[in-house]
Design an enzyme around this catalytic site. Sequence first.
Site: not given
Length: 421
Positions: A56, A58, A132
């Site tokens: 992925d 992003d 995070d």
Amino acid sequence: MKQPDHIIPRDQHTVSRKDISDSALKVLYRLNKAGYDAFLVGGGVRDILLGLNPKDFDITTNATPEQIRALFRNSRIIGRRFKLVHIMFGREVIEVATFRAHCDSNIQQAKDGMILRDNVYGTIEEDAERRDFTINALYYNVRDFSVHDYCNGLTDLRKRQLRMIGDPETRYKEDPVRMLRAVRLATKLGLTIEEKTLEPISRLAHLLEQIPAARLFEEYRKMFLAGKGEAMFEALQTHGLLSKLFPATEQLLAAHPDFESFIQAALENTDKRIASDNTVNPAFLIAVFLWQPLLERAHQLETKGHSYNDAFFKSMGLTLAEQSQFISIPKRYSLVIRDIWAQQIRLPQRHGKKVWSVLNHPRFRAAYDFLVLRAESDPSLREIADWWTKFQDADKAEQQAMLPKNRRRKVKRRRKPKNKD
């Protein structure tokens, strides 16, 4: 002119455009050309730095969702808690987010601290602090090929350490799913969870009860269908999280060692299939995890007077309904689970037409694999499993020879009525 300490130039890191998907590069270039700042961020940067192949990519930018949407006709705005833009390139989806700001009065939070809505935009520095873990706060700038590191993520990567940005307890309360992410990333990447990041997890595990069951199903997929399922299951047990996801499963493990062996065999098998690029249905492992709870519930109904078959089939719906309170199971998967379970009753019945209906059932292969895994921890099933292994690969003549011979029933002759005088 010396660059700021948080900017790492091209010759001091290993991120390269050749490791980034063409679709992600198109998005970065178009945003830059339109005058916006745009960076590859998170797992894509992290995995390249670790020598892995990201799945992925992003992107984060100072453009708002509406401005991004105006640039890409092949996009859509999603999300309520925090708006995102998904840009579609065939099957590939590039997720683009606007820089997030610090928490303030404009961010809607529950009494316990969980963020409910967060559409407040800020700077890249604020965005980094809102992420995070430090290793997920690394930004790649395609303009000058530099990496921006605002939270010492590169240092933690070198230490093979997972560390929360900010106070871990506060961050877990903002979004309890971060506890699952911490365990998942540490397991997936072979990292050690930093002590302060680790300490609150077992203590705050109960907060997962607040998370929508549908969201936890997506987390289940990420945890168990990424090739590290066996290690993930053990980690969830260790950190007191399994009981919040599969409570009935966790409750029965200690009392049934063969059940735990069955789960381990299934997880090992699934990990091998994923490593070999074979498809895995998310329903299969859930069927495994809930097998003993199903048997226990069926036994309870039997003691109340139900026949074995009635108890078994009625328990399917009850078991799935109970589990769906914790992790929701979409109907397309619950139907697969029911089929796998139902075939476990039919597979031992090797007589006549039943054999062919089982063999031709669309879920036969999954049900057969389930039986074989059960046989690894239950020797009484080996003969049945071996029979089906041989039967499905045999030709028609061999299959006919393998079928049990039907005993011919003696036809009772009707007695002739006595002649009445």
